[in-house]
Design an enzyme around this catalytic site. Sequence first.
Site, PDB file in Angstrom:
ATOM      1  N   HIS A   1       6.116  -2.277  15.264  1.00  0.00           N
ATOM      2  CA  HIS A   1       5.921  -0.862  14.934  1.00  0.00           C
ATOM      3  C   HIS A   1       7.174  -0.044  15.171  1.00  0.00           C
ATOM      4  O   HIS A   1       7.429   0.930  14.473  1.00  0.00           O
ATOM      5  CB  HIS A   1       4.749  -0.290  15.711  1.00  0.00           C
ATOM      6  CG  HIS A   1       3.462  -0.797  15.189  1.00  0.00           C
ATOM      7  ND1 HIS A   1       3.107  -0.628  13.878  1.00  0.00           N
ATOM      8  CD2 HIS A   1       2.498  -1.523  15.750  1.00  0.00           C
ATOM      9  CE1 HIS A   1       1.957  -1.214  13.674  1.00  0.00           C
ATOM     10  NE2 HIS A   1       1.560  -1.774  14.797  1.00  0.00           N
TER      11      HIS A   1
ATOM     12  N   CYS B   1       7.371  -3.500  -5.502  1.00  0.00           N
ATOM     13  CA  CYS B   1       6.945  -2.558  -4.464  1.00  0.00           C
ATOM     14  C   CYS B   1       6.866  -3.231  -3.093  1.00  0.00           C
ATOM     15  O   CYS B   1       6.437  -2.620  -2.127  1.00  0.00           O
ATOM     16  CB  CYS B   1       5.617  -1.905  -4.812  1.00  0.00           C
ATOM     17  SG  CYS B   1       4.254  -3.069  -4.836  1.00  0.00           S
TER      18      CYS B   1
HETATM   19  C1  PEP Z   1       3.235  -6.916  -0.902  1.00  0.00           C
HETATM   20  O1  PEP Z   1       2.477  -7.839  -0.603  1.00  0.00           O
HETATM   21  O2  PEP Z   1       4.453  -7.073  -1.192  1.00  0.00           O
HETATM   22  C2  PEP Z   1       2.746  -5.532  -0.931  1.00  0.00           C
HETATM   23  C3  PEP Z   1       3.473  -4.553  -1.391  1.00  0.00           C
HETATM   24  O3  PEP Z   1       1.502  -5.309  -0.409  1.00  0.00           O
HETATM   25  P1  PEP Z   1       1.171  -5.280   1.174  1.00  0.00           P
HETATM   26  O4  PEP Z   1       2.465  -5.397   1.916  1.00  0.00           O
HETATM   27  O5  PEP Z   1       0.453  -3.997   1.402  1.00  0.00           O
HETATM   28  O6  PEP Z   1       0.306  -6.486   1.299  1.00  0.00           O
END
Ligand code: PEP
Length: 556
Positions: A186, A486
């Site tokens: 964190h 993302c």
């Molecule tokens: C990922 O898996 O790259 C993503 C963007 O989703 P999360 O990190 O929320 O699983």
Amino acid sequence: METTLRGVGVSHGVAIGEVRHMGTAVLEPPAKQIPAEEAEREQQRARQAVEAVAADLTARGNLAGGEAQAVLEAQALMAQDPELMADVDRRVAVGSSAERAVYDAFAAYRELLANAGEYLAGRVADLDDVRNRIVARLLGVPMPGVPDSDEPYVLVARDLAPADTALLDPTLVLGFVTEEGGPTSHSAILARALGVPAVVALPGAGEIAEGTLIAVDGSSGEIFVDPTEERRAALEAAAAERKATLAAATGPGATADGHRVPLLANIGGPADVPAAVEAGAEGVGLFRTEFLFLDDSKNAPSEEKQVEAYRQVLEAFPEGRVVVRVLDAGADKPLDFLTPGDEPNPALGVRGLRTLLDHPEVLRTQLTALAKAAEGQPVHLEVMAPMVADRADAKAFADACREAGLRAKYGAMVEIPSAALRARSVLQEVEFLSLGTNDLAQYTFAADRQVGAVSRLQDPWQPALLDLVALSAEAARAEGKSCGVCGEAASDPLLACVLTGLGVTSLSMGAASIPYVRAQLAKFTLAQCERAAAAARASDSADEARRAAQAVLSGE
Ligand code: PEP
Ligand code: MG
């Protein structure tokens, strides 16, 4: 005399200032025996303290909002864990005082957590913080926490607890240094969210005397204790140069020759919007809606509550793009009322879209709330599903969107290798792809995101991961559709250039990373990015790929 210590840099920038230690002195209550007739009263006292601390953490969460809120709420749940409470009761029943019973029960639980892999070990600091708060309350002494100072300082701690970091004033805290923690702790996540330089996993940081001058380089992971005049000047000059480069690179994301790559923000809720706007995000590329679902472990949030949260985000980006991900529950984000409790491998079980297809009412409410929130707004709303495996998944999601009367683009996240391998087939059902590189790495390398022992395979520079990114981007281009990233990969400025070279059409990341990625991208042409991407893909390891891309871009 100057000394150099090396840890892991997790948040860019240079901070020079005096050390202030976090007030985390562990309060160890005396192990005195209490008479049997006092046991019930002591148990009652322990319960009251736990409830008060949980309420305080929840209140701090409400104040902080966003990802911090989710973290604080998780801590509040930790405090109220029924097994922990039962252990406290048992210890009091055999003669412990309330504070000693809490102290010992948490110590036992801590041991379990510390030995349960990197991710859970990263939660040890959260657990210690909860214990300290309860014990402090029972002893009637002040809560441990952020130092009192009117002057800016560098905060040094063993590890930082979310309850304190959430309320840190970034104008006073120049940077963080922690002895423990890692890139997924964190401390790291919150430092990036606050946009202050941070170095974690630095043994010996706790021994630096209060008030000592130190210089923190969050990019290299170095800290300089009692830095020389020359060192300070060099670091300050480098920081100023970097700042100037960052400030000069404003406006929409683009390569040096004007190839546009929109830079979008990852957010957890309305509270993260101001930082995104401030960083010049061109919209939101990933709205992780699961944070709205953490308030209540038994029920989904009402449609009205969801409409309100979605509207606040959509209003912040008039004319911009907002990509909302529908609920991604399960695996590392379980929800009591949705996630099966008995799966042998939760990451391979019912999670993400699979959960929503099993609970169509939850998906329907979410999509209806989105449709209502978007009514009359000029925003370009896009909605995507997590964990799409194939065309059938993509179709089921698109059908649900159509049935809810949602006027938005529908997309699929590429987080499972099958979706990348068959991206053209998936694209027959949806209008865009968004690469979740965190999970895509997990499933490509059969390496659990939460297990530290396999973290080498989570490196987004792995050439096999880059191959899957390229496959997805090529499929989208062939279909005349878009393919963004993302996952965390997008926030690495060098990798962002490589992703662009692979044909990715937008990059979404935590707001604090946007200026760095923007500045780096602006230095190179699309052709240079393509050459760097080809060199990275031709490599055999993540390190080699990183070096190869760097060599191409620095003209070596
Ligand atoms: C990922 O898996 O790259 C993503 C963007 O989703 P999360 O990190 O929320 O699983
Ligand atoms: Mg994911």
